[in-house]
Write a protein that holds these residues in place. Sequence first.
Motif, mmCIF file in Angstrom:
data_model
loop_
_atom_site.group_PDB
_atom_site.id
_atom_site.type_symbol
_atom_site.label_atom_id
_atom_site.label_comp_id
_atom_site.label_asym_id
_atom_site.label_seq_id
_atom_site.Cartn_x
_atom_site.Cartn_y
_atom_site.Cartn_z
ATOM 1 N N ALA A 1 28.124 45.167 28.963
ATOM 2 C CA ALA A 1 28.429 44.188 30.022
ATOM 3 C C ALA A 1 27.283 43.177 30.136
ATOM 4 O O ALA A 1 27.523 41.961 30.239
ATOM 5 C CB ALA A 1 28.640 44.905 31.348
ATOM 6 N N ALA A 2 26.052 43.674 30.049
ATOM 7 C CA ALA A 2 24.883 42.763 30.111
ATOM 8 C C ALA A 2 24.876 41.840 28.899
ATOM 9 O O ALA A 2 24.503 40.662 28.997
ATOM 10 C CB ALA A 2 23.593 43.581 30.171
ATOM 11 N N PHE B 1 29.862 44.161 36.285
ATOM 12 C CA PHE B 1 30.298 42.756 36.411
ATOM 13 C C PHE B 1 30.418 42.351 37.876
ATOM 14 O O PHE B 1 29.977 41.270 38.280
ATOM 15 C CB PHE B 1 31.639 42.555 35.692
ATOM 16 N N VAL B 2 30.994 43.233 38.700
ATOM 17 C CA VAL B 2 31.145 42.905 40.133
ATOM 18 C C VAL B 2 29.761 42.796 40.777
ATOM 19 O O VAL B 2 29.511 41.900 41.580
ATOM 20 C CB VAL B 2 32.036 43.959 40.829
ATOM 21 N N SER B 3 28.841 43.656 40.360
ATOM 22 C CA SER B 3 27.470 43.584 40.927
ATOM 23 C C SER B 3 26.780 42.287 40.524
ATOM 24 O O SER B 3 25.824 41.853 41.171
ATOM 25 C CB SER B 3 26.626 44.775 40.452
ATOM 26 N N ARG C 1 33.208 34.197 38.074
ATOM 27 C CA ARG C 1 34.234 34.212 37.021
ATOM 28 C C ARG C 1 35.029 35.513 37.089
ATOM 29 O O ARG C 1 34.654 36.461 37.760
ATOM 30 C CB ARG C 1 33.561 34.086 35.645
ATOM 31 N N THR C 2 36.155 35.532 36.389
ATOM 32 C CA THR C 2 36.955 36.766 36.258
ATOM 33 C C THR C 2 36.710 37.356 34.882
ATOM 34 O O THR C 2 36.685 36.618 33.880
ATOM 35 C CB THR C 2 38.461 36.447 36.427
ATOM 36 N N VAL C 3 36.500 38.684 34.844
ATOM 37 C CA VAL C 3 36.322 39.381 33.565
ATOM 38 C C VAL C 3 37.456 40.403 33.442
ATOM 39 O O VAL C 3 37.762 41.119 34.401
ATOM 40 C CB VAL C 3 34.962 40.110 33.491
ATOM 41 N N THR C 4 38.065 40.432 32.264
ATOM 42 C CA THR C 4 39.127 41.425 31.995
ATOM 43 C C THR C 4 38.498 42.664 31.364
ATOM 44 O O THR C 4 37.779 42.553 30.358
ATOM 45 C CB THR C 4 40.170 40.822 31.021
ATOM 46 N N VAL C 5 38.728 43.818 31.963
ATOM 47 C CA VAL C 5 38.224 45.080 31.409
ATOM 48 C C VAL C 5 39.422 45.915 30.969
ATOM 49 O O VAL C 5 40.319 46.197 31.773
ATOM 50 C CB VAL C 5 37.395 45.862 32.456
#
Length: 283
Positions: free
Chosen positions: A136-137, A167-169, A149-153
């Motif tokens: 993620a980093a 990502f939320v943090s 932004r929006t990230v798709t996991v």
Amino acid sequence: MTRLKEDDIAGLGRRLELHDRQLRQQTGRGLAEIAALAAGYRGNLQYRLKKVLVGIVPLTTGEGIIGGFSETVEAILSYIGMKCFVTSMPDAAGMVEAVERGAGQIFMADDLTCTMLDLQAHCSADNGVCTGRGFAAALEARAGSVRGRTVTVLGAGPVGTSAAEYFVSRGADVVIYDKMPEKCSQFVEKPHFKVAGSLAEALAASSLYFEATTARDTITLQDMSADTLVAAPGIPLGVSSDAMERFGSQVIHDPLELGVASMAFDLQVKAALKGFDETRKIS
Ligand code: 2YC
């Protein structure tokens, strides 16, 4: 958790320099830097990293030893500056050998758990959690920032879950999908999380993808374009070969190094928080 096969990691130890250069070209940061960011600290962590001795203990339990696994872990930890050794004996005898040779930290993995322990600080780092944060980093470094932004996991196992929380943090919203909906139940009411009802819905939600499923070809050529960025810790690689041919420079993937390096930094941070080092917290 997917079990690596010997040829997934064959020769990896010799390619660390090359992989590190590729990662720096892709993200602007090297392996150790990303692992340290994932762990949330910088400062004199390198100092602690160099001070402690790590014993890597092969374990014969379950499906047994993976040829080259311990040696590859040793290569990765050495590459980021740690003093480490693989014990000549496996299992309990290996633990005895590690402790008697002065190891302050132990690295070991069976078929269910891959962990790094600090014997003095009484804390541990988990491969799934740290792999999620490390990749993620790396995606965040590649994207510049994920704030707003929006990230798709894709995949709500330990790796995907850890990445989603990271990502939320860091100020992102996450759309998460798993083919087993019950694995996303913890996110249903959670702020900044949205559970997608289908893979297509999840892929349509963002151009930042985090692929942590155990399936092949989750992300295909049709799902990618010039502005798609992917972090794919999943084993086997979840991006199809034609998509890799066309957009491989936009995909961050490795079978072991980012996860192991992130475990090493995570463990030093935890040990430091318990007073085993004077490490400064970044703002
Ligand atoms: O060689 C040994 O000591 C074996 N017991 C190691 C088994 C590792 C099983 N786990 C995995 O293959 C993956 C790795 C990416 C780390 C986490 N799961």
